[in-house]
Motif scaffolding. Structure first.
Motif, PDB file in Angstrom:
ATOM      1  N   LEU A  93      44.249  35.614  34.614  1.00 40.43           N
ATOM      2  CA  LEU A  93      43.189  34.925  33.878  1.00 40.43           C
ATOM      3  C   LEU A  93      42.951  35.602  32.526  1.00 40.43           C
ATOM      4  O   LEU A  93      43.179  36.806  32.385  1.00 40.43           O
ATOM      5  N   PRO A  94      42.498  34.856  31.494  1.00 42.18           N
ATOM      6  CA  PRO A  94      42.078  35.474  30.235  1.00 42.18           C
ATOM      7  C   PRO A  94      41.008  36.534  30.497  1.00 42.18           C
ATOM      8  O   PRO A  94      40.284  36.469  31.508  1.00 42.18           O
ATOM      9  N   ASP A  95      40.893  37.483  29.588  1.00 45.88           N
ATOM     10  CA  ASP A  95      40.042  38.662  29.820  1.00 45.88           C
ATOM     11  C   ASP A  95      38.642  38.324  30.320  1.00 45.88           C
ATOM     12  O   ASP A  95      38.178  38.883  31.321  1.00 45.88           O
ATOM     13  N   GLU A  96      37.927  37.433  29.628  1.00 43.76           N
ATOM     14  CA  GLU A  96      36.542  37.137  30.009  1.00 43.76           C
ATOM     15  C   GLU A  96      36.471  36.460  31.374  1.00 43.76           C
ATOM     16  O   GLU A  96      35.605  36.774  32.192  1.00 43.76           O
ATOM     17  N   GLU A  97      37.397  35.545  31.626  1.00 45.46           N
ATOM     18  CA  GLU A  97      37.430  34.881  32.931  1.00 45.46           C
ATOM     19  C   GLU A  97      37.811  35.871  34.024  1.00 45.46           C
ATOM     20  O   GLU A  97      37.282  35.822  35.141  1.00 45.46           O
ATOM     21  N   PHE A  98      38.736  36.757  33.697  1.00 38.31           N
ATOM     22  CA  PHE A  98      39.146  37.788  34.652  1.00 38.31           C
ATOM     23  C   PHE A  98      37.946  38.649  35.046  1.00 38.31           C
ATOM     24  O   PHE A  98      37.687  38.875  36.240  1.00 38.31           O
ATOM     25  N   LEU A  99      37.198  39.129  34.048  1.00 32.72           N
ATOM     26  CA  LEU A  99      36.048  39.992  34.331  1.00 32.72           C
ATOM     27  C   LEU A  99      34.972  39.245  35.122  1.00 32.72           C
ATOM     28  O   LEU A  99      34.352  39.817  36.019  1.00 32.72           O
ATOM     29  N   ALA A 100      34.769  37.970  34.795  1.00 30.65           N
ATOM     30  CA  ALA A 100      33.785  37.178  35.529  1.00 30.65           C
ATOM     31  C   ALA A 100      34.207  37.017  36.982  1.00 30.65           C
ATOM     32  O   ALA A 100      33.371  37.089  37.899  1.00 30.65           O
ATOM     33  N   ARG A 101      35.501  36.810  37.228  1.00 33.06           N
ATOM     34  CA  ARG A 101      35.992  36.647  38.584  1.00 33.06           C
ATOM     35  C   ARG A 101      35.858  37.963  39.365  1.00 33.06           C
ATOM     36  O   ARG A 101      35.445  37.962  40.529  1.00 33.06           O
ATOM     37  N   VAL A 102      36.208  39.075  38.728  1.00 33.48           N
ATOM     38  CA  VAL A 102      36.083  40.376  39.394  1.00 33.48           C
ATOM     39  C   VAL A 102      34.625  40.686  39.695  1.00 33.48           C
ATOM     40  O   VAL A 102      34.286  41.205  40.772  1.00 33.48           O
ATOM     41  N   GLU A 103      33.741  40.346  38.754  1.00 35.27           N
ATOM     42  CA  GLU A 103      32.309  40.554  38.981  1.00 35.27           C
ATOM     43  C   GLU A 103      31.826  39.708  40.157  1.00 35.27           C
ATOM     44  O   GLU A 103      31.035  40.155  40.985  1.00 35.27           O
ATOM     45  N   GLU A 104      32.342  38.500  40.251  1.00 32.80           N
ATOM     46  CA  GLU A 104      32.009  37.622  41.379  1.00 32.80           C
ATOM     47  C   GLU A 104      32.491  38.229  42.690  1.00 32.80           C
ATOM     48  O   GLU A 104      31.765  38.253  43.691  1.00 32.80           O
ATOM     49  N   PHE A 105      33.712  38.751  42.688  1.00 32.35           N
ATOM     50  CA  PHE A 105      34.273  39.373  43.884  1.00 32.35           C
ATOM     51  C   PHE A 105      33.435  40.572  44.330  1.00 32.35           C
ATOM     52  O   PHE A 105      33.083  40.713  45.497  1.00 32.35           O
ATOM     53  N   ALA A 106      33.175  41.460  43.365  1.00 29.84           N
ATOM     54  CA  ALA A 106      32.550  42.744  43.689  1.00 29.84           C
ATOM     55  C   ALA A 106      31.043  42.636  43.906  1.00 29.84           C
ATOM     56  O   ALA A 106      30.449  43.450  44.607  1.00 29.84           O
ATOM     57  N   GLY A 107      30.429  41.649  43.265  1.00 29.15           N
ATOM     58  CA  GLY A 107      28.988  41.525  43.379  1.00 29.15           C
ATOM     59  C   GLY A 107      28.231  42.365  42.389  1.00 29.15           C
ATOM     60  O   GLY A 107      27.000  42.453  42.447  1.00 29.15           O
ATOM     61  N   PHE A 108      28.932  43.008  41.472  1.00 26.54           N
ATOM     62  CA  PHE A 108      28.266  43.757  40.411  1.00 26.54           C
ATOM     63  C   PHE A 108      29.225  43.935  39.241  1.00 26.54           C
ATOM     64  O   PHE A 108      30.426  43.737  39.371  1.00 26.54           O
ATOM     65  N   ARG A 109      28.676  44.282  38.063  1.00 24.30           N
ATOM     66  CA  ARG A 109      29.473  44.503  36.868  1.00 24.30           C
ATOM     67  C   ARG A 109      29.287  45.937  36.431  1.00 24.30           C
ATOM     68  O   ARG A 109      28.155  46.400  36.280  1.00 24.30           O
ATOM     69  N   HIS A 110      30.384  46.643  36.242  1.00 24.12           N
ATOM     70  CA  HIS A 110      30.304  48.042  35.808  1.00 24.12           C
ATOM     71  C   HIS A 110      29.798  48.089  34.374  1.00 24.12           C
ATOM     72  O   HIS A 110      30.325  47.407  33.491  1.00 24.12           O
ATOM     73  N   GLU A 111      28.761  48.880  34.143  1.00 23.82           N
ATOM     74  CA  GLU A 111      28.130  48.910  32.818  1.00 23.82           C
ATOM     75  C   GLU A 111      29.088  49.381  31.719  1.00 23.82           C
ATOM     76  O   GLU A 111      28.924  49.016  30.551  1.00 23.82           O
ATOM     77  N   ALA A 112      30.114  50.150  32.085  1.00 25.39           N
ATOM     78  CA  ALA A 112      31.070  50.629  31.079  1.00 25.39           C
ATOM     79  C   ALA A 112      31.813  49.472  30.408  1.00 25.39           C
ATOM     80  O   ALA A 112      32.260  49.589  29.264  1.00 25.39           O
ATOM     81  N   LEU A 113      31.928  48.339  31.118  1.00 31.19           N
ATOM     82  CA  LEU A 113      32.645  47.197  30.557  1.00 31.19           C
ATOM     83  C   LEU A 113      31.890  46.543  29.413  1.00 31.19           C
ATOM     84  O   LEU A 113      32.449  45.724  28.680  1.00 31.19           O
ATOM     85  N   ASP A 114      30.627  46.888  29.242  1.00 34.99           N
ATOM     86  CA  ASP A 114      29.831  46.348  28.132  1.00 34.99           C
ATOM     87  C   ASP A 114      29.947  47.184  26.863  1.00 34.99           C
ATOM     88  O   ASP A 114      29.370  46.836  25.839  1.00 34.99           O
ATOM     89  N   HIS A 115      30.694  48.286  26.928  1.00 34.31           N
ATOM     90  CA  HIS A 115      30.934  49.137  25.762  1.00 34.31           C
ATOM     91  C   HIS A 115      32.377  48.938  25.307  1.00 34.31           C
ATOM     92  O   HIS A 115      33.308  49.200  26.074  1.00 34.31           O
ATOM     93  N   PRO A 116      32.595  48.458  24.080  1.00 26.39           N
ATOM     94  CA  PRO A 116      33.948  48.086  23.617  1.00 26.39           C
ATOM     95  C   PRO A 116      34.994  49.174  23.815  1.00 26.39           C
ATOM     96  O   PRO A 116      36.110  48.896  24.255  1.00 26.39           O
ATOM     97  N   GLU A 117      34.645  50.442  23.502  1.00 21.32           N
ATOM     98  CA  GLU A 117      35.633  51.515  23.616  1.00 21.32           C
ATOM     99  C   GLU A 117      36.008  51.747  25.074  1.00 21.32           C
ATOM    100  O   GLU A 117      37.183  51.920  25.408  1.00 21.32           O
ATOM    101  N   MET A 118      35.011  51.773  25.950  1.00 15.37           N
ATOM    102  CA  MET A 118      35.282  52.000  27.367  1.00 15.37           C
ATOM    103  C   MET A 118      36.012  50.809  27.974  1.00 15.37           C
ATOM    104  O   MET A 118      36.913  50.967  28.780  1.00 15.37           O
ATOM    105  N   ARG A 119      35.625  49.622  27.548  1.00 19.15           N
ATOM    106  CA  ARG A 119      36.271  48.422  28.066  1.00 19.15           C
ATOM    107  C   ARG A 119      37.754  48.413  27.733  1.00 19.15           C
ATOM    108  O   ARG A 119      38.590  48.034  28.554  1.00 19.15           O
ATOM    109  N   GLU A 120      38.085  48.871  26.522  1.00 19.62           N
ATOM    110  CA  GLU A 120      39.487  48.911  26.096  1.00 19.62           C
ATOM    111  C   GLU A 120      40.304  49.822  26.993  1.00 19.62           C
ATOM    112  O   GLU A 120      41.495  49.583  27.224  1.00 19.62           O
ATOM    113  N   LEU A 121      39.673  50.875  27.530  1.00 20.21           N
ATOM    114  CA  LEU A 121      40.360  51.803  28.415  1.00 20.21           C
ATOM    115  C   LEU A 121      40.424  51.294  29.850  1.00 20.21           C
ATOM    116  O   LEU A 121      41.431  51.441  30.537  1.00 20.21           O
TER     117      LEU A 121
END
Length: 239
Positions: free
Chosen positions: A126-154
């Motif tokens: 899936l494209p990046d945003e859709e991928f993250l939304a799907r993973v967030e749906e799976f896990a039931g939470f979103r890791h806060e590091a993904l909201d920081h561009p530098e950390m997200r890139e890693l």
């Protein structure tokens, strides 16, 4: 199992998708004299962040087992714990460690259907945003590091590689393991049903047990001590 026996037992902890060994560092204090917590460190995260992450579970297990044996030490008594992706990777490691000088006493899997069941709902490709939304749906939470561009890139490439190898996983063998398996699940896990979590019964020729905790797919984030208590109770039952 006596305290003396437990002092010599390693708890080999295999991380879930996107996680590194530091997730298990807080388990060391509640593990106390019960276990020597040994987290598996995979490429692409923390101290190995510059290394290319694996995209195949069987390859990851085969390429990691020598380092793991060195960490555990000769003749080490070992219990394996793995959550989600970590569950199937731990299952592959049990097969490999059983041929080494490592005494695997038990496999504890969490948040995972049996090893022969592939996921129908996928995030891979899936494209990046859709991928993250799907993973967030799976896990039931979103890791806060993904909201920081530098950390997200890693983090994002590792998370994508982990999901790919999990969703494409096919066991290296149809042979069950010979050690007891305990399957754990969050009672409100929307990704893995109770029936799927109990499929692990067919993955061992030894004893099988099943335990539920309150919470969703990532219940273990807040219940590390309780997970360790269950592992101890299961180990005390023997084979």
């Amino acid at each position: 199992m006596s305290v003396e026996d437990r002092n010599g037992t390693a708890l080999l902890c295999v991380p879930f998708a996107g996680a590194g060994p530091s997730f298990f560092h807080p388990w060391r204090a509640p593990a106390g004299d019960r276990w020597r917590v040994v987290p598996v460190e995979l490429p692409g995260r923390e101290r190995r962040i510059l290394e290319t992450p694996y995209r195949n579970v069987v390859e990851a297990a085969k390429n990691s087992v020598d380092d793991i044996v060195a960490q555990l030490g000769p003749g080490a008594r070992t219990v394996l714990f793995g959550h989600s992706l970590g569950a199937v990777l731990a299952y592959e490691l049990v097969h490999l460690l059983s041929t080494r000088d490592v005494q695997v006493e038990r496999l504890v899997v969490s948040g995972s259907p049996g090893p022969w069941t592939q996921r129908e709902r996928r995030a891979t490709g899936l494209p990046d945003e859709e991928f993250l939304a799907r993973v967030e749906e799976f896990a039931g939470f979103r890791h806060e590091a993904l909201d920081h561009p530098e950390m997200r890139e890693l983090i994002l490439p590792v998370l994508q590689a982990d999901c790919e190898m999990h969703e494409n996983y096919v066991p290296s063998t149809d042979e069950p393991v010979s050690v007891p398996i305990c399957s754990l699940r969050g009672s409100s896990d929307g990704l893995v049903t109770a029936e799927e979590a109990q499929q692990w019964r067919d993955a061992t020729t030894s004893a099988f047990s099943y335990v539920e905790f309150p919470g969703d797919h990532m219940y273990l984030v807040d219940l590390g001590r309780e997970v360790l208590d269950v592992i101890e109770a299961e180990s005390a039952r023997g084979r």
